[in-house]
Design an enzyme around this catalytic site. Structure first.
Site, PDB file in Angstrom:
ATOM      1  N   HIS A 294     -10.453  -8.536 -45.191  1.00  0.00           N
ATOM      2  CA  HIS A 294     -11.818  -9.053 -45.118  1.00  0.00           C
ATOM      3  C   HIS A 294     -12.370  -8.811 -43.710  1.00  0.00           C
ATOM      4  O   HIS A 294     -11.736  -9.163 -42.716  1.00  0.00           O
ATOM      5  CB  HIS A 294     -11.817 -10.559 -45.417  1.00  0.00           C
ATOM      6  CG  HIS A 294     -13.189 -11.156 -45.393  1.00  0.00           C
ATOM      7  ND1 HIS A 294     -14.042 -11.077 -46.466  1.00  0.00           N
ATOM      8  CD2 HIS A 294     -13.863 -11.803 -44.417  1.00  0.00           C
ATOM      9  CE1 HIS A 294     -15.183 -11.667 -46.154  1.00  0.00           C
ATOM     10  NE2 HIS A 294     -15.091 -12.117 -44.914  1.00  0.00           N
TER      11      HIS A 294
ATOM     12  N   CYS B 122     -19.622  -9.490 -45.664  1.00  0.00           N
ATOM     13  CA  CYS B 122     -19.091 -10.852 -45.741  1.00  0.00           C
ATOM     14  C   CYS B 122     -20.085 -11.723 -46.507  1.00  0.00           C
ATOM     15  O   CYS B 122     -20.476 -11.386 -47.616  1.00  0.00           O
ATOM     16  CB  CYS B 122     -18.807 -11.371 -44.334  1.00  0.00           C
ATOM     17  SG  CYS B 122     -18.078 -13.015 -44.239  1.00  0.00           S
TER      18      CYS B 122
ATOM     19  N   ASP C  70      -8.357 -10.371 -50.684  1.00  0.00           N
ATOM     20  CA  ASP C  70      -9.355 -11.130 -49.928  1.00  0.00           C
ATOM     21  C   ASP C  70      -9.482 -12.524 -50.535  1.00  0.00           C
ATOM     22  O   ASP C  70      -9.932 -12.673 -51.674  1.00  0.00           O
ATOM     23  CB  ASP C  70     -10.693 -10.396 -49.993  1.00  0.00           C
ATOM     24  CG  ASP C  70     -11.764 -11.017 -49.117  1.00  0.00           C
ATOM     25  OD1 ASP C  70     -11.556 -12.130 -48.612  1.00  0.00           O
ATOM     26  OD2 ASP C  70     -12.811 -10.366 -48.938  1.00  0.00           O
TER      27      ASP C  70
END
Length: 232
Positions: free
Chosen positions: A202, A115, A170
């Site tokens: 994601h 992330c 995403d």
């Protein structure tokens, strides 16, 4: 920090693991343990330490999509306050601390991030090219935005081999950013490979979230450990 319990081919080789927005917690610590079980000494720092000890807020055992949005809003100010300059300084401190550890060697370092951590991993590879030999990022966020300090702009300083496992559809890394990142790395002559994991959302590596995808997560493990095995 975690390290192997028994000698192996990678004993003393170092991996710096950059957290996702939710920070160090049992799920991420289990990921550090798995890397350590492959023979590496692994450091999982709380990169938002300026905002407090981890966890910054009480986290549920399982993060639903609704709870994810609320938590992101909570963590956003701390994440935005971590400038590229501070991130580079912190990366240097992490690497120096590891280099001084009797459990680590002074050889090449691997970095992986998830992330928002993928962006910090990419920045670390650019800031310390003489030390970082392998860097991976999974479901990375805003890696090649139009911002003047976007992580991809450091491509020209990178000497490491890179791997990216992008999440499909995403919103934090749309196709135009994937293309921009690819062009920056190619133009800079960086050895790299990037894949879009079809159907993976994601956060697909994070077992304590609703985005977890077991098949995609195992694919990530294969790619990550292969990358480290080639370079560390």
């Amino acid at each position: 920090m975690v390290h192997p319990e028994s000698p192996g081919p990678h004993l003393g080789s170092v991996v710096l693991l950059y957290m996702d927005a939710f920070g160090p917690r049992p799920g991420l610590k289990a990921m550090a343990d798995r890397i350590a079980a492959a023979g590496y000494t692994v450091l999982l720092p709380n990169i938002l330490y300026r905002a407090g000890r981890a966890p910054l807020v009480e986290l549920p055992d399982f993060i639903t999509p609704e709870r994810r949005s609320e938590l992101f809003e909570t963590f956003l100010p701390a994440a935005q306050s971590l400038t590229p300059e501070l991130a580079a300084r912190d990366a240097g401190a992490f690497l120096d601390w590891l280099a001084a550890s009797p459990l680590a060697n002074d050889g090449p370092v691997g970095v992986t991030g998830y992330c928002m951590g993928a962006g910090f991993a990419l920045r670390a590879a650019a800031a310390y090219p003489e030390r970082v030999a392998a860097m991976a990022g999974f479901h990375g966020a805003y890696l090649a935005s139009g911002a003047p300090d976007s992580p991809h702009l450091g491509a020209g300083r990178i000497t490491a081999e890179l791997y990216f496992g992008h999440a499909d559809q995403d919103a934090s890394l749309p196709p135009e950013q994937i293309d921009r990142l690819e062009k920056a790395l190619t133009d800079a002559g960086v050895t790299h490979h990037a894949e879009v994991y079809a159907g993976a959302r994601h956060g697909f590596t994070q077992v304590d979230t609703a985005s977890y995808d077991a098949e995609a997560a195992e694919r990530h493990w294969t790619a990550l450990l292969d990358l480290f095995g080639r370079n560390l």
